[in-house]
Enzyme design. Structure first.
Site: not given
Ligand code: NAP
Length: 250
Positions: A145, A159
């Site tokens: 990501s 995350y």
């Protein structure tokens, strides 16, 4: 029919994973569509592939559990008897929280699904694809990501840290198995319009973030799938250890 390559997509039932399954099937892959809880969504992807003349099966299993991972690979072995590609796509976020609000339970699950799940699925794929283990080679694509390099402060640094681990794992595994016929790459999506934002309590995130993205828009699942399909394909035979930003310049 039996000569066609087989691809396992974890979290293939919705969002980016579903787009990968559909695109891969249209390019001739037979596809194992993994899901965790939403069976109807997975069966819908399988039905779309079948309607277009392709071959796919839905495979239940939580990548956040060792039993789930064993069940996923056993089902792939039973359905197809071979594996040529793995897309480690299943992933979770959480609601926006500072790290001093993140519970140990959330942190543990964040890493168990996003990191341990990816690493264990890759290990099972290497056992089936590496020439060291009698396999014919293959390709793995991991979902990182943009958060891995931006850090996601005030939102979900847990995350972001998990996705940073995916970057390091991609580089290391790529080098570890490069001489065994297995290529390992990653994509780093930016803001992509899927349900993941709603699952983190921010249903309008893709629209709200658009002005901050250099291209002034969120991306689509299909645009990420196109990058993943390239990395899986024979157009990328000399590409390994690469981490490709698919982020509209973010
Ligand atoms: P999504 O729309 O929320 O879909 C997630 C998929 O993963 C679903 O098919 C879901 O199936 C499955 N899944 C969730 N937990 C699972 C588990 N424990 N075991 C097996 N399957 C599981 O997500 P997405 O936006 O497409 O994201 C896909 C990947 O891209 C993730 O790794 C995410 O971190 C990454 N990414 C997304 C964005 C973005 O903006 N969307 C940006 C950067 C990176 P069930 O419904 O059955 O649970």
């Amino acid at each position: 029919m039996s000569g066609r390559r087989v691809l396992l997509v974890t979290g293939g039932s919705r969002g980016i994973g579903a787009a990968v399954c559909l695109a891969a099937a249209s390019e001739g892959w037979r596809v194992a569509v993994n899901y965790s809880s939403n069976r109807l969504a997975a069966e819908n992807v399988v039905a779309q592939i079948a309607a277009a003349g392709g071959s796919a099966v839905a495979v239940q299993g939580d990548v956040g559990s060792e039993d789930g991972i064993k069940a996923i690979f056993a089902a792939v072995d039973a359905a197809f008897g071979r594996l040529d590609g793995l897309v480690n796509n299943a992933g979770i976020v959480g609601p926006p929280q500072r790290i001093d609000e993140v519970s140990p339970e959330r942190l543990e699950r964040m890493f168990r699904v996003n990191v341990t799940g990816t690493i264990r699925c890759a290990a099972e794929a290497v056992l089936r694809m590496s020439t060291r283990h009698g396999g014919k080679g293959g390709a793995i694509v991991n979902l990182s990501s943009a958060a891995a390099v931006l850090g996601a402060p005030g939102q979900y640094v847990d995350y972001a840290a998990a996705k940073g681990a995916i970057d390091s794992f991609t580089i290391g595994l790529a080098r570890e198995v490069a001489s065994e016929g297995v290529r390992v790459n990653a994509v780093r999506p930016g803001i992509i319009d899927t349900d993941i934002h709603a699952s983190g309590g921010l249903p309008d995130r893709a629209r709200d973030m658009a002005p901050s993205i250099p291209m002034q828009r969120s991306g689509t699942a299909g645009e990420v799938a196109d990058a993943i399909l390239y990395l899986l394909s024979d157009k990328a035979t000399y590409v390994t250890g690469a981490i490709l930003n698919v982020s509209g310049g973010r």
